[in-house]
Motif scaffolding. Structure first.
Motif, PDB file in Angstrom:
ATOM      1  N   LYS A   1      17.989  21.586  -0.743  1.00 47.62           N
ATOM      2  CA  LYS A   1      19.226  20.877  -0.380  1.00 47.62           C
ATOM      3  C   LYS A   1      19.224  20.487   1.098  1.00 47.62           C
ATOM      4  CE  LYS A   1      22.310  22.677  -3.952  1.00 47.62           C
ATOM      5  NZ  LYS A   1      23.569  23.428  -4.235  1.00 47.62           N
ATOM      6  N   TYR A   2      18.865  21.428   1.960  1.00 43.47           N
ATOM      7  CA  TYR A   2      18.854  21.131   3.397  1.00 43.47           C
ATOM      8  C   TYR A   2      17.803  20.081   3.732  1.00 43.47           C
ATOM      9  CZ  TYR A   2      18.015  21.578   8.370  1.00 43.47           C
ATOM     10  OH  TYR A   2      17.834  21.292   9.696  1.00 43.47           O
ATOM     11  N   LEU A   3      16.606  20.223   3.164  1.00 44.27           N
ATOM     12  CA  LEU A   3      15.526  19.281   3.462  1.00 44.27           C
ATOM     13  C   LEU A   3      15.820  17.890   2.920  1.00 44.27           C
ATOM     14  CD1 LEU A   3      12.409  21.561   2.825  1.00 44.27           C
ATOM     15  CD2 LEU A   3      13.424  20.926   5.033  1.00 44.27           C
ATOM     16  N   MET A   4      16.484  17.802   1.770  1.00 43.56           N
ATOM     17  CA  MET A   4      16.841  16.490   1.228  1.00 43.56           C
ATOM     18  C   MET A   4      17.898  15.809   2.098  1.00 43.56           C
ATOM     19  SD  MET A   4      14.905  15.626  -1.237  1.00 43.56           S
ATOM     20  CE  MET A   4      15.793  14.208  -1.912  1.00 43.56           C
ATOM     21  N   ARG A   5      18.836  16.580   2.611  1.00 45.98           N
ATOM     22  CA  ARG A   5      19.845  16.002   3.530  1.00 45.98           C
ATOM     23  C   ARG A   5      19.150  15.459   4.779  1.00 45.98           C
ATOM     24  NH1 ARG A   5      23.128  20.518   2.162  1.00 45.98           N
ATOM     25  NH2 ARG A   5      22.529  21.571   4.106  1.00 45.98           N
ATOM     26  N   LEU A   6      18.215  16.239   5.312  1.00 46.67           N
ATOM     27  CA  LEU A   6      17.453  15.809   6.481  1.00 46.67           C
ATOM     28  C   LEU A   6      16.680  14.529   6.163  1.00 46.67           C
ATOM     29  CD1 LEU A   6      16.196  16.332   9.333  1.00 46.67           C
ATOM     30  CD2 LEU A   6      14.459  17.717   8.164  1.00 46.67           C
ATOM     31  N   PHE A   7      16.035  14.492   5.025  1.00 46.73           N
ATOM     32  CA  PHE A   7      15.246  13.339   4.599  1.00 46.73           C
ATOM     33  C   PHE A   7      16.105  12.081   4.526  1.00 46.73           C
ATOM     34  CE2 PHE A   7      14.332  10.936   0.623  1.00 46.73           C
ATOM     35  CZ  PHE A   7      13.272  10.182   1.090  1.00 46.73           C
ATOM     36  N   HIS A   8      17.211  12.149   3.799  1.00 47.77           N
ATOM     37  CA  HIS A   8      18.060  10.963   3.631  1.00 47.77           C
ATOM     38  C   HIS A   8      18.677  10.520   4.961  1.00 47.77           C
ATOM     39  CE1 HIS A   8      17.737  10.544  -0.653  1.00 47.77           C
ATOM     40  NE2 HIS A   8      18.102  11.789  -0.879  1.00 47.77           N
ATOM     41  N   ILE A  40       5.067  27.059   1.208  1.00 47.84           N
ATOM     42  CA  ILE A  40       3.835  26.577   1.839  1.00 47.84           C
ATOM     43  C   ILE A  40       4.122  25.447   2.824  1.00 47.84           C
ATOM     44  CG2 ILE A  40       1.581  25.483   1.452  1.00 47.84           C
ATOM     45  CD1 ILE A  40       1.428  26.945  -1.216  1.00 47.84           C
ATOM     46  N   ASN A  41       4.686  24.343   2.332  1.00 44.47           N
ATOM     47  CA  ASN A  41       4.965  23.227   3.246  1.00 44.47           C
ATOM     48  C   ASN A  41       6.417  22.765   3.180  1.00 44.47           C
ATOM     49  OD1 ASN A  41       4.740  22.077   0.687  1.00 44.47           O
ATOM     50  ND2 ASN A  41       3.723  20.227   1.394  1.00 44.47           N
ATOM     51  N   ASP A  42       7.300  23.621   2.656  1.00 45.66           N
ATOM     52  CA  ASP A  42       8.730  23.265   2.537  1.00 45.66           C
ATOM     53  C   ASP A  42       9.508  23.729   3.764  1.00 45.66           C
ATOM     54  OD1 ASP A  42       8.344  25.955   1.862  1.00 45.66           O
ATOM     55  OD2 ASP A  42      10.027  25.981   0.450  1.00 45.66           O
ATOM     56  N   THR A  43       9.109  23.206   4.927  1.00 47.56           N
ATOM     57  CA  THR A  43       9.751  23.593   6.177  1.00 47.56           C
ATOM     58  C   THR A  43      10.320  22.368   6.877  1.00 47.56           C
ATOM     59  OG1 THR A  43       7.749  23.320   7.522  1.00 47.56           O
ATOM     60  CG2 THR A  43       8.072  25.460   6.457  1.00 47.56           C
ATOM     61  N   GLU A  44      11.305  22.598   7.737  1.00 48.07           N
ATOM     62  CA  GLU A  44      11.895  21.504   8.501  1.00 48.07           C
ATOM     63  C   GLU A  44      10.856  20.858   9.409  1.00 48.07           C
ATOM     64  OE1 GLU A  44      15.471  20.668  11.758  1.00 48.07           O
ATOM     65  OE2 GLU A  44      15.379  22.580  10.698  1.00 48.07           O
ATOM     66  N   ASP A  45      10.016  21.678  10.047  1.00 50.89           N
ATOM     67  CA  ASP A  45       8.991  21.127  10.927  1.00 50.89           C
ATOM     68  C   ASP A  45       8.064  20.186  10.176  1.00 50.89           C
ATOM     69  OD1 ASP A  45       9.956  22.439  13.119  1.00 50.89           O
ATOM     70  OD2 ASP A  45       8.448  24.035  13.106  1.00 50.89           O
ATOM     71  N   VAL A  89       0.853  -1.186   0.000  1.00 54.70           N
ATOM     72  CA  VAL A  89       0.000   0.000   0.000  1.00 54.70           C
ATOM     73  C   VAL A  89       0.890   1.237   0.000  1.00 54.70           C
ATOM     74  CG1 VAL A  89      -1.661   1.350   1.342  1.00 54.70           C
ATOM     75  CG2 VAL A  89      -1.954  -1.125   1.110  1.00 54.70           C
ATOM     76  N   GLN A  90       0.679   2.089  -0.995  1.00 56.80           N
ATOM     77  CA  GLN A  90       1.434   3.335  -1.108  1.00 56.80           C
ATOM     78  C   GLN A  90       0.519   4.498  -0.726  1.00 56.80           C
ATOM     79  OE1 GLN A  90       3.855   3.503  -4.865  1.00 56.80           O
ATOM     80  NE2 GLN A  90       2.725   1.618  -5.327  1.00 56.80           N
ATOM     81  N   MET A  91       1.001   5.341   0.152  1.00 57.73           N
ATOM     82  CA  MET A  91       0.197   6.450   0.660  1.00 57.73           C
ATOM     83  C   MET A  91       0.957   7.768   0.465  1.00 57.73           C
ATOM     84  SD  MET A  91      -2.732   7.085   2.277  1.00 57.73           S
ATOM     85  CE  MET A  91      -3.216   5.531   3.035  1.00 57.73           C
ATOM     86  N   THR A  92       0.296   8.760  -0.110  1.00 55.81           N
ATOM     87  CA  THR A  92       0.904  10.076  -0.296  1.00 55.81           C
ATOM     88  C   THR A  92       0.724  10.919   0.963  1.00 55.81           C
ATOM     89  OG1 THR A  92       0.457  10.019  -2.667  1.00 55.81           O
ATOM     90  CG2 THR A  92       0.894  12.171  -1.696  1.00 55.81           C
ATOM     91  N   LEU A  93       1.810  11.519   1.427  1.00 55.58           N
ATOM     92  CA  LEU A  93       1.764  12.462   2.551  1.00 55.58           C
ATOM     93  C   LEU A  93       2.466  13.741   2.128  1.00 55.58           C
ATOM     94  CD1 LEU A  93       2.702  10.191   5.613  1.00 55.58           C
ATOM     95  CD2 LEU A  93       0.421  10.778   4.792  1.00 55.58           C
ATOM     96  N   THR A  94       1.807  14.873   2.337  1.00 49.95           N
ATOM     97  CA  THR A  94       2.396  16.140   1.922  1.00 49.95           C
ATOM     98  C   THR A  94       2.609  17.114   3.066  1.00 49.95           C
ATOM     99  OG1 THR A  94       0.224  17.109   1.470  1.00 49.95           O
ATOM    100  CG2 THR A  94       1.321  15.972  -0.353  1.00 49.95           C
ATOM    101  N   THR A  95       1.746  17.058   4.075  1.00 46.34           N
ATOM    102  CA  THR A  95       1.863  18.040   5.149  1.00 46.34           C
ATOM    103  C   THR A  95       1.470  17.440   6.497  1.00 46.34           C
ATOM    104  OG1 THR A  95       1.060  20.165   5.992  1.00 46.34           O
ATOM    105  CG2 THR A  95      -0.445  18.928   4.587  1.00 46.34           C
ATOM    106  N   ILE A 105       8.612  18.490   7.233  1.00 45.49           N
ATOM    107  CA  ILE A 105       9.289  17.271   6.787  1.00 45.49           C
ATOM    108  C   ILE A 105       9.577  16.363   7.978  1.00 45.49           C
ATOM    109  CG2 ILE A 105      11.292  16.326   5.592  1.00 45.49           C
ATOM    110  CD1 ILE A 105       9.264  17.914   3.844  1.00 45.49           C
ATOM    111  N   SER A 106      10.029  16.932   9.073  1.00 48.80           N
ATOM    112  CA  SER A 106      10.314  16.130  10.266  1.00 48.80           C
ATOM    113  C   SER A 106       9.049  15.488  10.810  1.00 48.80           C
ATOM    114  CB  SER A 106      10.956  17.000  11.352  1.00 48.80           C
ATOM    115  OG  SER A 106      12.238  17.435  10.949  1.00 48.80           O
ATOM    116  N   GLY A 107       7.937  16.224  10.793  1.00 52.97           N
ATOM    117  CA  GLY A 107       6.675  15.674  11.283  1.00 52.97           C
ATOM    118  C   GLY A 107       6.212  14.488  10.467  1.00 52.97           C
ATOM    119  N   ILE A 108       6.328  14.590   9.144  1.00 49.73           N
ATOM    120  CA  ILE A 108       5.942  13.475   8.267  1.00 49.73           C
ATOM    121  C   ILE A 108       6.871  12.286   8.491  1.00 49.73           C
ATOM    122  CG2 ILE A 108       5.782  12.717   5.864  1.00 49.73           C
ATOM    123  CD1 ILE A 108       4.917  15.583   5.154  1.00 49.73           C
ATOM    124  N   LEU A 109       8.164  12.543   8.604  1.00 48.85           N
ATOM    125  CA  LEU A 109       9.124  11.455   8.814  1.00 48.85           C
ATOM    126  C   LEU A 109       8.883  10.762  10.152  1.00 48.85           C
ATOM    127  CD1 LEU A 109      12.378  13.092   7.402  1.00 48.85           C
ATOM    128  CD2 LEU A 109      11.012  11.279   6.355  1.00 48.85           C
TER     129      LEU A 109
END
Length: 293
Positions: A248-255, A178-183, A128-134, A185-189
């Motif tokens: 760049k910063y958000l992708m580093r955080l993500f990986h 709009i939703n490109d913040t550290e908070d 099951v694949q689920m999209t999360l954006t915010t 991305i961290s919340g979704i992760l």
């Protein structure tokens, strides 16, 4: 809605769309793009009235078992599905013929079919694949107005986890300013980690805009975020790829977070996983035979 007679149901990559068009109302939807040649109003859902018959014939005549996918163009769990039951009928056929299944959705209506998803996963493989954006529920209701909220989707991921069904999250799109913040991305992760998702697909922190979806997106920005459209036009013009200034910063955080928590975060690896068919019954039967010997 309106009905059509389709000529076929499975693509060359074994994907299917039971419907064309969508009522979710996501402000960024790429499926509105003119390149897909949808000749009807996007919210006027096109129903392929012979889809189940076509699928039955296709599965019965396939020489090799594989993963059957749906949801790449139209979320199959739109409200209309609760009337037609076409996804559930398709799942019965997929289970009957011994194929695997994967679906992309943003709706908790998928829980209606949890019993069949479990049966498929016990026999072969279901993802099951689920999209999360915010992470923000209020923002979710703005940019994805007619969809299950992020918390509701999170509950789906946890129920799939408890049922032993692997999940993959699409971290997309991330809307600049709009939703490109550290908070966010961290919340979704954090949700993904708790739900023990197998992988997270991310093509970068941004979105794509082209003729059709760009105009709709900008009209929604005017309605929901006054003055923001001009900021987009000034920053990006008519670009197709709209990258966040924080990418760049958000992708580093993500990986980094994915690596620390054992979550697949290489897109190619995840797609290989999604496409790989497994026949679990065969392994069980082999083990039982070896035991008897």
């Amino acid at each position: 809605m309106h009905f059509v007679q389709a000529k076929g149901i499975l693509s060359s990559k074994n994907g299917m769309n039971l419907y064309r068009g969508c009522s979710h109302g996501c402000i960024y939807c790429d499926s509105r793009s003119k390149c897909y040649h949808m000749e009807h109003a996007f919210e006027d859902i096109e129903v392929k009235e012979n889809a189940i018959e076509l699928l039955s014939h296709a599965l019965a005549h396939k020489r090799k078992k594989c993963m059957i996918g749906t949801g790449s163009m139209t979320d199959p769990y739109i409200p209309l599905e609760m009337e037609t039951g076409n996804v559930r009928k398709a799942l019965h056929l997929i289970y009957k013929h011994g194929f695997g299944f994967t679906v992309i959705t943003k709706s908790d209506r998928i829980l209606r079919d949890l019993d069949l998803l479990q049966k498929i996963n016990d026999k072969t493989k279901c993802v099951v694949q689920m999209t999360l954006t915010t992470y923000d529920e209020d923002l979710c209701r703005k940019i994805e107005p007619n969809v299950s909220t992020t918390k509701e989707r999170f509950e789906v991921l946890k129920q799939m986890r408890d049922a032993g069904i692997p999940t993959v999250v699409w971290l997309s799109p991330i809307l600049p300013f709009i939703n490109d913040t550290e908070d966010n991305i961290s919340g979704i992760l954090d949700m993904c980690i708790e739900a023990k998702v197998s992988g997270i697909i991310c093509f970068g922190m941004g979105l794509t805009l082209r003729e059709g979806n760009r105009e709709y997106f900008y009209s929604q920005l005017d309605r929901l975020f006054p003055q923001l459209k001009q900021k987009y036009i000034s920053a990006y013009g008519n670009q197709y790829m709209i990258g966040s200034p924080n990418s760049k910063y958000l992708m580093r955080l993500f990986h980094q977070r994915c690596k620390e928590n054992g979550i697949m975060h290489n897109n190619e690896q995840i797609f290989d996983f999604l496409n790989e068919f497994e026949e679990k019954d065969a392994y069980k039967q082999l083990s039982l035979l070896d035991y008897k010997i």
